[in-house]
Design an enzyme around this catalytic site. Structure first.
Site, PDB file in Angstrom:
ATOM      1  N   GLU A  81      13.360 -32.372   1.369  1.00  0.00           N
ATOM      2  CA  GLU A  81      14.218 -32.992   0.357  1.00  0.00           C
ATOM      3  C   GLU A  81      14.946 -34.121   1.053  1.00  0.00           C
ATOM      4  O   GLU A  81      15.990 -33.921   1.684  1.00  0.00           O
ATOM      5  CB  GLU A  81      15.222 -31.981  -0.201  1.00  0.00           C
ATOM      6  CG  GLU A  81      14.667 -31.061  -1.257  1.00  0.00           C
ATOM      7  CD  GLU A  81      15.775 -30.401  -2.066  1.00  0.00           C
ATOM      8  OE1 GLU A  81      16.490 -31.111  -2.795  1.00  0.00           O
ATOM      9  OE2 GLU A  81      15.907 -29.179  -1.964  1.00  0.00           O
TER      10      GLU A  81
ATOM     11  N   GLY B 275      15.196 -38.787   1.667  1.00  0.00           N
ATOM     12  CA  GLY B 275      15.069 -40.114   1.112  1.00  0.00           C
ATOM     13  C   GLY B 275      13.677 -40.686   1.289  1.00  0.00           C
ATOM     14  O   GLY B 275      12.767 -40.027   1.810  1.00  0.00           O
TER      15      GLY B 275
ATOM     16  N   ALA C 252      20.355 -49.918  -7.988  1.00  0.00           N
ATOM     17  CA  ALA C 252      20.501 -50.742  -6.787  1.00  0.00           C
ATOM     18  C   ALA C 252      21.793 -50.428  -6.039  1.00  0.00           C
ATOM     19  O   ALA C 252      21.859 -50.533  -4.809  1.00  0.00           O
ATOM     20  CB  ALA C 252      20.449 -52.214  -7.160  1.00  0.00           C
TER      21      ALA C 252
ATOM     22  N   LEU D  57      11.994 -40.747   5.186  1.00  0.00           N
ATOM     23  CA  LEU D  57      11.481 -39.494   5.753  1.00  0.00           C
ATOM     24  C   LEU D  57      10.340 -38.948   4.906  1.00  0.00           C
ATOM     25  O   LEU D  57       9.312 -38.515   5.443  1.00  0.00           O
ATOM     26  CB  LEU D  57      12.601 -38.465   5.865  1.00  0.00           C
ATOM     27  CG  LEU D  57      12.202 -37.076   6.373  1.00  0.00           C
ATOM     28  CD1 LEU D  57      11.458 -37.156   7.691  1.00  0.00           C
ATOM     29  CD2 LEU D  57      13.424 -36.177   6.494  1.00  0.00           C
TER      30      LEU D  57
ATOM     31  N   GLU E 231       0.818  -1.198   0.000  1.00  0.00           N
ATOM     32  CA  GLU E 231       0.000   0.000   0.000  1.00  0.00           C
ATOM     33  C   GLU E 231       0.862   1.263   0.000  1.00  0.00           C
ATOM     34  O   GLU E 231       0.519   2.252  -0.645  1.00  0.00           O
ATOM     35  CB  GLU E 231      -0.922   0.013   1.233  1.00  0.00           C
ATOM     36  CG  GLU E 231      -1.926  -1.130   1.275  1.00  0.00           C
ATOM     37  CD  GLU E 231      -1.421  -2.343   2.035  1.00  0.00           C
ATOM     38  OE1 GLU E 231      -2.242  -3.022   2.665  1.00  0.00           O
ATOM     39  OE2 GLU E 231      -0.195  -2.617   1.978  1.00  0.00           O
TER      40      GLU E 231
ATOM     41  N   CYS F 267      -2.667  -4.013   7.205  1.00  0.00           N
ATOM     42  CA  CYS F 267      -2.305  -4.218   8.604  1.00  0.00           C
ATOM     43  C   CYS F 267      -2.779  -3.052   9.459  1.00  0.00           C
ATOM     44  O   CYS F 267      -2.911  -1.915   8.994  1.00  0.00           O
ATOM     45  CB  CYS F 267      -0.804  -4.430   8.751  1.00  0.00           C
ATOM     46  SG  CYS F 267       0.208  -3.047   8.170  1.00  0.00           S
TER      47      CYS F 267
END
Length: 379
Positions: free
Chosen positions: A310, A312, A172, A315, A56, A83
């Site tokens: 980010e 594996g 693998a 998680l 604003e 605000c």
């Protein structure tokens, strides 16, 4: 309310302005503002950086410049309720009142308890017409993290994954560089730059030794718009339940905040070697012996609007299975790694289709040779 074509056009423009602050405003929300009179735009602006002038203020300054006649009697279109409190800057509602606007159109009310209708009430008490709800959904979506944190005390959680067509993240033997192409990797840098915190697990740190920072040189066109100093490095959070991280890792060499979250204390001799930008948070472990995610996100919700996972398969799977994830961003490469490759995500064994997490496609687009899927995973 029946909105005019001009109302819709001006608020749409304010929303576009707000998005320009996507990478620089946190922890504040992105906000855009347009000031008009007699169908003409006199001023416009967006919130550029926390601690700086709000949208604003920028719009009013332009409206009051030598090239314009001033905002008195005009209309302000604002994507978020102005605000009403003194923070690092004076109240925007007060600025609108001083400039004698006749009308203020607000897209969405601010859920911040310090505002939460008070800005609208202040304007109305001053005799200004306030209309609320124009393009509300579009404006809300600009700030999902801020909105969620203000409403629930929790951050917006995005899980980022990358896989082959057959849902594998590596061969693998662990080889994974690179599944996706350079364009997708640059896109991940931009994704990091939008988040307040980046969370990973200790296994990823020990296996890959990443820095987990935003690399300005890899931001593509975004680097032309924002200098390195304009952008915030995300808080780098490592879940290390057994306190195994050591200070010789690449993570420590970058001077931006690191939070090590463990269930055990680190050895005193190890803590003494940490640089000043490294802090420890000790939380309880869950039944599996890992950091309790409920406690983690409650803690991060005190300061972070949005968190990027980010990590594996374990998680990432825990975040989704426990219902903490809001969004999944999946980069899918035109590669097939084979049935022995490492799986994308570890989830519990489901025995009924009703148990499967709900997923809704939000966006799908090509990023170089790869495809980026943005998915709503809120249950």
């Amino acid at each position: 309310m029946n909105w005019s074509v001009e109302d819709i056009e001006m608020m749409g423009h304010a929303i576009k302005l707000a998005r320009q602050g996507l990478y620089t405003t946190r922890p504040n929300p992105c906000v855009g503002c347009v000031v008009t009179k007699d169908g003409q735009i006199l001023g416009e602006g967006f919130h550029i950086k926390a601690g700086g002038p709000h949208a604003e203020v920028h719009a009013l300054a332009m409206a009051n410049s030598d090239l314009n006649l001033g905002a008195k009697g005009g209309t302000a279109y604002v994507t978020l309720e102005p605000c009403s409190h003194y923070g690092r800057t004076p109240p925007c509602a007060e600025a609108l009142i001083k400039n004698q606007l006749a009308r203020v159109v607000v897209a969405v009310e601010d859920p911040n308890p310090q505002v939460c209708g008070r800005g609208i009430a202040m304007l109305r008490d001053a005799g200004i017409q306030v209309d609320v709800g124009l393009l509300q959904d579009e404006a809300y979506k600009i700030n999902p993290g801020f909105m969620k944190r203000m409403e629930a005390g929790l951050p917006w959680v995005t899980v980022k994954l990358a896989s082959s067509l057959d849902g594998k993240t590596a061969l693998a033997n662990g080889a994974s560089k690179w599944i996706t192409g350079p364009e997708a990797r640059r896109d991940v840098q931009r994704l990091r730059a939008r988040h307040c915190a980046l969370v990973t697990g200790v296994e990823t740190i020990l296996a890959d030794n990443p820095s987990l920072n935003v690399r300005h040189s890899e931001l593509g066109s975004l680097a032309d718009k924002h200098s390195e100093s304009d952008l915030h490095q995300p808080l780098r959070v490592v879940l290390d339940s057994r306190a195994r991280v050591t200070s010789d890792l690449a993570l420590f060499a970058i001077e931006s905040p690191i939070l090590l979250v463990s269930c055990d204390d680190y050895p005193a001799i190890e803590q003494q070697s940490w640089p000043s930008h490294v802090k420890q948070l000790k939380l309880n472990c869950d039944e599996s012996g890992r950091v309790d995610l409920n406690e983690l996100f409650k803690y991060l919700g005190k300061q972070c609007n949005s968190v990027l996972i980010e990590a594996g398969a374990t998680l990432a799977g825990s975040v989704i299975a426990q219902g903490h994830g809001d969004e999944l961003v999946l980069y899918q490469a035109l590669k097939i790694l084979g049935s022995s490759g490492r799986n994308l995500i570890t989830l519990p064994e489901y025995t009924a289709m009703s148990q499967i997490p709900a997923i809704k496609l939000v966006d799908e687009r090509k990023v170089g040779a790869d495809t980026r899927l943005t998915l709503d995973i809120r249950s």
